[in-house]
Design an enzyme around this catalytic site. Structure first.
Site, mmCIF file in Angstrom:
data_model
loop_
_atom_site.group_PDB
_atom_site.id
_atom_site.type_symbol
_atom_site.label_atom_id
_atom_site.label_comp_id
_atom_site.label_asym_id
_atom_site.label_seq_id
_atom_site.Cartn_x
_atom_site.Cartn_y
_atom_site.Cartn_z
ATOM 1 N N ILE E 203 0.858 -1.186 0.000
ATOM 2 C CA ILE E 203 0.000 0.000 0.000
ATOM 3 C C ILE E 203 0.889 1.229 0.000
ATOM 4 O O ILE E 203 1.818 1.335 0.795
ATOM 5 C CB ILE E 203 -0.908 -0.007 1.246
ATOM 6 C CG1 ILE E 203 -1.831 -1.225 1.201
ATOM 7 C CG2 ILE E 203 -1.714 1.295 1.337
ATOM 8 C CD1 ILE E 203 -2.347 -1.651 2.560
ATOM 9 N N LYS E 204 0.548 2.149 -0.897
ATOM 10 C CA LYS E 204 1.315 3.376 -1.006
ATOM 11 C C LYS E 204 0.407 4.546 -0.653
ATOM 12 O O LYS E 204 -0.640 4.731 -1.288
ATOM 13 C CB LYS E 204 1.826 3.492 -2.441
ATOM 14 C CG LYS E 204 2.810 4.626 -2.644
ATOM 15 C CD LYS E 204 2.085 5.873 -3.058
ATOM 16 C CE LYS E 204 3.028 6.975 -3.433
ATOM 17 N NZ LYS E 204 2.287 8.191 -3.819
#
Lengths: 305, 305, 305, 305, 305
Positions: E203-204
């Protein structure tokens, strides 16, 4: 869940949670729940041998309800049968015992030399019937083996995708093996290995005899002193041959016989480290009370009691 | 990435980046990383020869974890095995070593004259197991060869589309070749050429003997003075026969034998310009310490040390 | 585009524009561009006869780049080869010369009486490799001919749908013809007719000998005084047999021989109205300078210079 | 299996055995096994309300393992959550507790007036994760309700074909109902009826308040003297509204509150004939020991102890 | 493989070996290999902001080779870009660095209020280009969010089946959030939670600011004393919000800024327990030497040096 069941599940590390959950379901059902041991009732003889040969000894068995009730009352881990027998009971007994849909079956009407089973069910059937696994028979050594292996490969992949594990019945037979060789130690161990290599989650073979079929294999058994004299030794070798015991291997009892003989054999099977027994004719061809007594005794042996 | 690996990749100019990246993955792994040389551990004997013949010499090998750990510890470029052996380890050892899924396998139970392998896995399996390549065996000279070639053609195309290269085991055998001819120089060179013509990215053959099988070929070898006396000469000819060395050709060691014999043979193989060795029984049938020592020595030879 | 090329395309009036455009591509390439004549370089001997028999006479030919470069430098209309040879060059030489993917190939390892080629590539391969046509060999007169014809029918239809014409190699052989009959005039003419009837766009046959194989045919040839004495007469009859010259028929030279013999034969072939030559061993087994010289001479003959 | 479970299954007479077996699985799990009563732990608040609002009160709940362990230790019938929370635990806890995959979820970031959940999982996911049912939320009264109903219809049919029952969360909300009306008796009963009419196997609604939203309905409630004063009366009416008690209806507790209030409410719910409770925030936002105590008390009430 | 990488892989227990192997590939590449930390170079600004805004500050970046070389030389774990940038380099740099194919991208030409990215690539593209993962951007809070979530769900399932993990860029934006709220702590933590719930493997998000957007959330943050003052505290909360740190969360640096500011921010990100940085404009808009120096410094910080 017991540590033993968790340990066994850990051997199937490439599988999705659905396959693992159904394996757990099989191991957490019945009198042997939590032990990692299995006693499965299979009834495919109606298709394989015909009704009279199968059910005349105990006519209650003509009724499909008889068998599933026997499996439930006995506390088996699962009940395995062809499509029709399962359809006849799956609705009324939903949730009572894990079902295994035997997807291929040979009949004895067509007198062909080489075994050539028909695929009589599908993964879709297994799902709609609420089964916990599919079952499939291969005949290593037979002329049609490759077609069987290739169909099995496709079924395992299809079943896996929807969370169903596969039980493989591995019966060496056909042009490649002598009659005696069908239960030779080297041949049974080889069949177990092949089933494991093709991705079987549970492997069912016959108890091997003290006989070696293949000349090349015989040399190796003698050179390395692999013990073959006692059944427990031979069972141990077969279990070792299925990924060093990291695949579930269970043994059938073969033809119907007397209770003492059955139990003596099961004791050896258990002593050899087998994961359990799959007992058809020896169970359903007896009167129910006797069958329940026998199955209870078999379970006690596998439970180590 | 080394210039040599880049150079080898340049020979596969029609391939998509996925195939190239997996070829690079194979060449950038293990002790030979970057050299363009290969030492691969293949373990398909459980299916091909049976468990006892395969694993009794070193019983640790009954356990599927043994082999992948051997490949990792030895620093092999890849580990190749049938579906079951890979499934038993691919989850727990994910990313530890490139895997090659051997998609077809013959068994020794069915005593047929002509080799007739079953397809026991799929490209879909290779992807879900995280493999870097698929493997496939052909038997040039055998009655069923065309069916094998045509299945191979389809698998190569399918694998390529998803970025997987193909390793072809080319074993001349069957009605078209004599027993001695199976390792004849002309026959092995011909098998390598055919594998390359069918689109194999990596070709595995046996070290050829100083023997010429086909009369028509023999005339040519004699007329043009193709050297056949030393193994290194014969290796050089086989490598030349696979697109003048522009396809990766690796050699097996065949039956288990003593360490000096193995290393002497590998020295010749390396001197002839081979891209490496694929070493199964000679590795996994030895005790682990010996196997690691042997593989290290083989790698040192291929590395030119 | 020249009137002649337009005229030839007009014979293929039922084809879609894609097939026509690729036929035009073949006719507008190389030294013979615009003449409606062909000189094609085919290299399938590596698969058909083995590497040494094919490439030892001129070892530069082990390298797949050699052949495509020869075709380009010589100004051939196209280069035809099996999958592997094309894959090895199609990326780096993209657009340099039209490629023809030979989709089936026989090998000489399996000593079977009847020719039985394997299908080693696909129309999909031809598209991704940027080919201008597919090629396919049939063996009229052989036991397996119908399987070959039916596979050809499917491939032509599939290829056509994606705009690819088909080159058919028609080699009478097998149980239906005597050894001498393989190049008998009636047999070669018959093979050309069958290829045309099956939808071949370009037909490749061997130069026919002054011999008539079939008794029924012989009667007719004699009754109607069909000339058979000179090669140019026989060529004219074969071209006539392929829809009165409205299908492109080209001739191979067969086994390698001396330059004067080759050119004498080509002169007769041209004089008989052939559309060109397809020249493999006579080209690639010579040193490159000689091969270029020979091909230039052959082209000059077909160009009518 | 108990007679009560058999009786409940008999209400689902049109379903295939797979759906029944999974309903049985839900009813034969945990402390309430065999009673036909349910206590389910649902944890979708992370997606619906955000992580801090959901887990800050008991930070152990940030960890996905916490919830499945809570469900197992408490002896719940099932654990329901969105895809990510199930994927994070389904492999390691395979077989430990039936899982319900919540297939659609609304988030609170987008300040839209009308609820509009996204479908964040699939029936295929439910199978590979080994789930016993799928879950789906509808918002009767909202502008997007029909899209939700139609998607639900498709999912129920798809799930059913593979043996999975469907749990429907029915939350009246949106333009069609007032804020107070969301838990009005007539509205909740109506929502339960609609869910049953759409084929829900298990229906989850909120405990209704003593309020009637719709004028037309109000007349009827008054004319026929439907009791609305006590919660147990209202629960009884909602259960009656779901096919006269022949569909499983369970009730949530809504916002977190004190233990006495929760238990008092559950006592009324049980007294009204509900099939159980689905308890999220009131369970997982308490410290684990308290949660286990509370869930045990809730189960005891439903068990009639 | 390091114990830390093995530990991280253990959090993905429901995934097949292919997904795990690619996650391992990302973690075993570059200067941070084995640490479980990531520095990824993403270059999607050409599509998102236009070429001049993206590459004029450092015109070398107009060339697609510049970026992949920067990622390789810097020792990044991966290089992420849209289809065209990857296609321009994937063949020539095959195997040099793991590639992430960003499957959807928004452009700045269409001045719509709500972000609405186009899907510009496919899982099939990712395989043929040899990618190690796919990437996808969601805009929680936006009007089109549900369409994005549902497309993401399908892509994750499709990618997973072929062994590819998914990186989700979670950027709150649109009608549901204020401009300041886009980087509010509660909003960023919520976006990370939603991405995890939808099955993202990595997840960014953007580094959150000391601001709380949603009134309901604010109450909770204050009640439970969740620290928000320092960036490291906020990072810690976001990581906790992604399954208590059992999902890989990495942080972008946002707009280009001076080196000291970047490094100061990265130090806080690392101190908060982030798994790494994804650094685009701050890297590729600097001259190469400076970019390499900066990336080396960022890696050193994440490595704990």
């Amino acid at each position: 869940m017991t540590a033993r069941v968790k340990e066994i599940l850990s051997w199937y590390g490439s599988e999705n949670p659905g396959v693992k959950a159904n394996l757990a379901r099989l191991m957490n059902t019945g009198k042997l729940a939590g032990t990692g041991k299995f006693v499965i009732l299979p009834v495919d003889q109606g298709f394989e041998h015909g009704p009279a040969r199968s059910f005349a000894p105990n006519p209650a068995g003509y009724d499909p309800r008889y068998h599933v009730e026997l499996a439930i009352e006995a506390g088996c881990n699962a009940y395995a049968a062809p499509l029709g027998f399962l359809e006849a009971v799956a609705g009324d007994y939903a949730g009572d015992v894990p079902l295994i849909l035997k997807l291929n079956n040979s009949d004895s009407l067509a007198k062909v030399g080489e075994p050539c089973p028909a695929v009589t069910g599908s993964v879709e059937d297994a799902l709609r019937l609420g089964c916990a696994a599919i079952g499939y028979t291969i005949y290593p050594g037979s002329g049609e083996r490759n077609a069987q292996y290739e169909a099995l490969r496709d079924l395992i992949l299809e079943a896996k995708a929807v969370g169903l594990p596969t039980v493989v019945w591995a019966y060496p037979r056909g042009a490649g093996v002598s009659k005696e060789g069908e239960t030779a130690l080297d041949v049974v161990a080889y069949a177990a290995q092949m089933a494991a290599q093709m991705g079987a989650h549970i492997i069912k073979v016959k108890p091997p005899k003290d006989f070696l079929e293949q000349a090349e294999a015989k040399k190796v058994y003698e050179k390395y002193g692999i013990p073959t004299a006692t059944l427990r030794d031979r069972i141990r070798h077969v279990v070792q041959s299925a990924f060093n015991g990291r695949r579930i291997v269970i043994f059938s009892g073969g033809e119907a016989k007397g209770t003492p003989e059955v139990l003596a054999e099961v004791r050896e099977i258990a002593a050899g480290g087998a994961f359990g027994s799959i007992m058809g004719r020896n169970a359903f061809q007896r009167p129910k009370a006797e069958a329940l007594e026998l199955l209870a005794a078999v379970m006690a042996i596998h439970a180590g009691a």
